[in-house]
Design a protein around this motif. Structure first.
Motif, short mmCIF file in Angstrom:
data_model
loop_
_atom_site.label_atom_id
_atom_site.label_comp_id
_atom_site.label_asym_id
_atom_site.label_seq_id
_atom_site.Cartn_x
_atom_site.Cartn_y
_atom_site.Cartn_z
N GLY A 1 45.14 33.31 41.27
CA GLY A 1 45.82 33.79 40.07
C GLY A 1 44.95 33.92 38.84
N ILE A 2 43.64 33.74 38.97
CA ILE A 2 42.77 33.85 37.79
C ILE A 2 42.28 35.29 37.65
N PRO A 3 42.59 35.96 36.54
CA PRO A 3 42.14 37.34 36.34
C PRO A 3 40.62 37.42 36.29
N ALA A 4 40.10 38.59 36.69
CA ALA A 4 38.65 38.77 36.75
C ALA A 4 37.99 38.54 35.39
N ARG A 5 38.66 38.96 34.32
CA ARG A 5 38.08 38.79 32.99
C ARG A 5 37.91 37.31 32.65
N GLN A 6 38.90 36.51 33.05
CA GLN A 6 38.81 35.09 32.76
C GLN A 6 37.74 34.42 33.62
N VAL A 7 37.57 34.91 34.85
CA VAL A 7 36.51 34.37 35.70
C VAL A 7 35.15 34.56 35.03
N GLN A 8 34.97 35.72 34.42
CA GLN A 8 33.72 35.98 33.70
C GLN A 8 33.55 35.02 32.53
N ASP A 9 34.64 34.77 31.81
CA ASP A 9 34.58 33.82 30.68
C ASP A 9 34.23 32.42 31.17
N ILE A 10 34.82 32.02 32.30
CA ILE A 10 34.56 30.70 32.86
C ILE A 10 33.09 30.57 33.26
#
Length: 282
Positions: free
Chosen positions: A36-45
């Motif tokens: 459930g983690i959006p790709a944009r947030q994965v990049q931020d993480i």
């Protein structure tokens, strides 16, 4: 026994070799849930973890292959694989890693069918919406909405869904319009292998402030116990001597044993008693 990988295509063998290399380079290997983690947030993480930990997304089957080839206690980590797992590598201890990942979480809108992580509460008060169909939509979602002073208003604070209950589509849409974001989205540490031991998330979820306060309380209680039981330690020896001197002085004063150290106290006590007696006689 190591899993047989000779039949695997080259890219899979390369991936397994990379996992094994990272496991040797870092002190800790962990499993994180990516669901459930959006790709944009994965990049931020990834950006937030840069220099602290390395995230590697791969297939669960390849993780199992790699763990099998590494062997030893780390194979137990494979039993924790669940859902959309990914690997994370770091030189931090598992408690520090858990804390770091918790800080990467952000709030997001709920999606239909998701379970409420906690009680979801909609607070009373005015909204930014003008009168219109939104009133009926909110009411159908169980949110007490009305029109006041030309604006849509929530009439009372209400818990619209309890922790663990499913969020309906109507409620999810209504919460999104009210900008209520109840879902914590981020990397969830499922388990970590560190120095020969597998740590699960429920062991790592420590309230650092509460833990610190418990240590302070325990230290105070241990100090008081040592003092009251007259058990000398390097931390209580000075206080024990002070307490002993004070108690010995009180005994001498109460018994009126004349001593140069307590003469003033004995005279003061006698004067006080004489004045009290005089007030009664008069």
């Amino acid at each position: 026994m190591p899993l047989y990988t000779a039949h695997l295509p080259k890219w899979k063998k390369d991936e397994i070799s990379e996992i094994k290399r990272l496991s040797e380079e870092y002190k800790l290997m962990g499993l994180v849930d990516m669901y459930g983690i959006p790709a944009r947030q994965v990049q931020d993480i990834r950006r937030n973890l840069k220099g602290k930990a390395e995230l590697r997304m791969t297939r669960n089957t390849l993780i199992e292959h790699a763990l099998g080839e590494i062997g030893g206690e780390i194979k137990d980590l494979g039993g924790k694989l669940d859902g959309h797992s990914a690997l994370i590598f770091t030189n931090e201890n598992p408690f520090k890693l858990y804390s770091m990942l918790e800080k990467t979480k952000t709030k997001m809108a709920a999606r239909p069918g998701e379970l409420a992580p906690t009680d979801i509460v909609v607070e009373k008060g005015p909204t930014s919406f003008k009168p219109g169909p939104i009133v009926g939509e909110l009411q159908q979602a169980g949110i007490p909405a009305a029109i006041e002073a030309g604006k849509v208003t929530i009439r009372e604070t209400k818990t619209v869904v309890k922790e663990g209950q499913e969020i309906s589509k109507k409620l999810a849409d209504a919460l999104a319009k009210l900008d209520v974001k109840p879902m914590d989205v981020g990397l969830l540490l499922q388990a970590a292998f560190f120095e020969g031991t597998v740590y699960e998330s429920d062991v790592l979820a420590i309230d650092e402030v509460a833990f610190y306060n418990n240590i302070i309380t325990a230290a105070k209680q241990a100090f008081n116990l040592s003092l009251n039981a007259a058990i000398p330690t390097k931390d209580t020896a000075s206080d024990l001597l002070t307490k002993a001197v004070r108690e010995a002085r009180n005994v001498v004063v109460e018994a009126a044993v004349v001593s140069s150290d307590v003469m003033d106290a004995i005279i003061g006590k006698a004067q006080s008693q004489a004045m009290a007696l005089q007030s009664v006689v008069e």
